[in-house]
Structure formats: C-alpha cells, structure tokens
Design a protein around this motif. Structure first.
Motif, mmCIF file in Angstrom:
data_model
loop_
_atom_site.group_PDB
_atom_site.id
_atom_site.type_symbol
_atom_site.label_atom_id
_atom_site.label_comp_id
_atom_site.label_asym_id
_atom_site.label_seq_id
_atom_site.Cartn_x
_atom_site.Cartn_y
_atom_site.Cartn_z
ATOM 1 N N TRP A 119 0.825 -1.210 0.000
ATOM 2 C CA TRP A 119 0.000 0.000 0.000
ATOM 3 C C TRP A 119 0.854 1.253 0.000
ATOM 4 O O TRP A 119 0.459 2.279 -0.551
ATOM 5 N N ALA B 142 0.012 3.955 -2.800
ATOM 6 C CA ALA B 142 -0.460 5.288 -2.409
ATOM 7 C C ALA B 142 0.331 5.783 -1.205
ATOM 8 O O ALA B 142 -0.154 5.782 -0.074
ATOM 9 N N GLU C 253 -1.091 8.127 1.479
ATOM 10 C CA GLU C 253 -2.220 7.652 2.283
ATOM 11 C C GLU C 253 -1.835 6.535 3.245
ATOM 12 O O GLU C 253 -2.467 6.382 4.292
#
Length: 320
Positions: free
Chosen positions: A258, A262, A265
């Motif tokens: 992840w 991103a 984020e």
C-alpha cells in the motif's frame, strides 16, 4: 554438484510427496532451496505433521491468552463474510464468494535473507501445537470500521527465535502467495503483486504480534487468510498480511504494497492513531460492526500501555 546417497537423508526426513507435487507453489517459492527436514531448526524438525483431526483438536483446545480483550466478540458470520482481501477482489463479499479456489493443503513457507536457518518449510513443521493459544483482539480497519475477533495462533517471536535471524536483520518482510489461478483478484493490477508487508524486528518480536491459524476455535477460513496470517492488533488491518508464503529477514526497511500504491495515504508503520486522518476521511471515530452508532478510536487501537514504548521519541504524524 555433490549428490546425497542413501542413507544420508533418512526417509522420514524427506519432504512429503504431496508437497512436492504441489508444483506451482513449489517452483515459485523454492528458488533453488533444498526442501528437507534436515534444514529445519532443532525443535521444528521434531514437530510431526498434524493429521487434520488432530489439528482441529489442537485449535479447539487452545488455551485462552491473558493478553486478550474482554470486549464482546463480533459474530462469526460477520467476520467471515465482510473482508478486505484484494487477491480475491475489492468488494467485501468477494473473499467469501471466491475463497474456495484457494488450496491450502499442503502449504510451504520460504524463509530467506539474514537468518541462520533459511529454507522452504512445510507449514506443519513450523507450527507446533503447544504454541497455540486463543487471542481475542480488536481489529481496526483504515476504512474506520472495527471488529473483535477470537484468533487462534502463536507468538511470532517463538518462530523467529527458532529461525535465528542474524544481527543484520532489522526488518521482517512477509509476502502473500502469488497465483492468479487461485486468486482471481491478482489478474487485475489493483496492487503490485505479490502483496508485501513488513515489520521492524522489535515489532515482530513483541508478545502481541501473532501468526493466526484459526478463528473461533476452527481452522482459519480462506477468506480470512488461510492457512496462516499475521495479526498485529495495534496497527490498521492492512498490515496483517494473509496467506503468507515468504518470510524475509533484511537490513533495509521494505516498501509495503500500500505504500507503493499510495504513499501519501499509507505509511510503513500504520499504527492506529485517531489524531492522524486519512487524506479522504477522519480516523477519530470508528464503526464497530454489529453495533449502532460510532465510538471513539483509541490510540494504538487500545494497546497503548503495551506498545507505546516501541515508538518513544518518534513523530507519529511523520511516521504514520
């Protein structure tokens, strides 16, 4: 190349034939590693494979851990039907709809990197029944929903101690099985496969960090990460990687899936922190599945007393 001759490897120490014939997983994981029980650490080699009925008994009879929360459990149907497991698809129901494609027996885990005992291990030789206990943990998802789940598993530290990482091992990296035939979600570029996560070694060695192999006293369902997954209760759920096939000990901090997808984020640490909002929504409150309304999110998901010391002196807004 030197060839072993009988009786250099006793028959009872040779890799079980079903594991050898599980070729897709074998070839993707082996990478030239010898697969013999002779490579197993002392103690792991002595753990005989568990027939399914004995394994079920061990899960059902696992003692309760004193590290468990006393909060009300989320019902089993919710836990097994509302899941994030993008290897099966992005909808919450996809894991339970498509989980039957995953074949979890036999299963092998590759151990590599800065470790004294690398090799490709039969899962049954890695998990000792006497390690098992039930841990009731809160699970907090980055999407601001939560559950209380009765896992059956063992402290990851028990396994790490057996594998004997070297002094260069600062991080432990985990990878999920990559097999688009079994994981239909991997046929799409939702993430860069295989799914990868990592922990600092002190996090991996913490008593709260477990490897789960069961749920509600039964073998772990495929949609929940069978046959073995990580559970780190003070971090957001995406850190608790599922269907693990690789453990890699390394000196450099890894980039998790992840983070790669991103980075603005999703940080490496992913500690539950109500004061640090996701760019698209607040983390200050959560929705406990099965309850009406919302509740305040607890720092470190309520495990502050146990884990805050791991991050002393760190800026937790920068290291999110």
């Amino acid at each position: 190349m030197t060839r072993w001759r009988y009786p250099a490897i006793p028959e009872h120490e040779i890799t079980p034939e079903p594991l050898y014939h599980h070729r897709r997983q074998f070839m993707k994981q082996a990478a030239g590693l010898a697969i013999t029980a002779a490579a197993l650490p002392t103690g792991l080699a002595a753990a005989a494979p568990q027939p399914s009925d004995q394994w079920r008994d061990a899960l059902a009879q696992a003692p309760a851990s004193q590290l468990s929360t006393d909060e009300t459990l989320t019902d089993e149907r919710t836990i097994t039907s509302y899941n994030n497991f993008f290897e099966f698809g992005t909808r919450k129901r996809d894991p339970s709809d498509w989980g039957h494609y995953l074949q979890t027996d036999p299963w092998a885990i590759k151990v590599e990197g800065e470790v004294a005992r690398p090799g490709l291990y039969d899962l049954n030789k890695l998990v000792r029944p006497d390690w098992l206990e039930e841990r009731i943990y809160r699970l907090r998802c980055v999407e601001a929903w939560s559950m209380v789940i009765p896992w059956t598993g063992f402290q990851l530290s028990h396994l790490i101690e057996q594998l004997q990482p070297t002094s260069k091992a600062k991080y432990l990296v985990f990878e999920t099985l990559y097999d688009p035939q079994q994981f239909p979600g991997q046929r799409r570029e939702t993430l860069r496969w295989p799914y990868t996560e990592g922990l600092r070694m002190d996090e991996a060695m913490h008593p709260l960090t477990i490897m789960a192999v069961g749920l509600y006293g039964k073998p772990l369902p495929n949609q929940n990460g069978a046959p073995i997954r990580l559970v780190v209760p003070w971090k957001y759920g995406f850190k608790s990687i599922k269907s693990i096939v690789t453990l890699r000990f390394q000196e450099q901090q890894p980039v998790s899936s992840w983070q790669q997808m991103a980075p603005a984020e999703y940080g490496f640490y992913a500690n539950v922190n109500p004061g640090v909002s996701h760019p698209r929504w607040s983390q200050a409150t959560e929705r406990r599945l099965g309850e009406s309304g919302r509740r305040k999110t607890l720092m470190f998901n309520g495990y502050t007393e146990q884990v805050a010391g791991l991050y002393q002196g760190m800026d937790l807004e920068q290291f999110y």
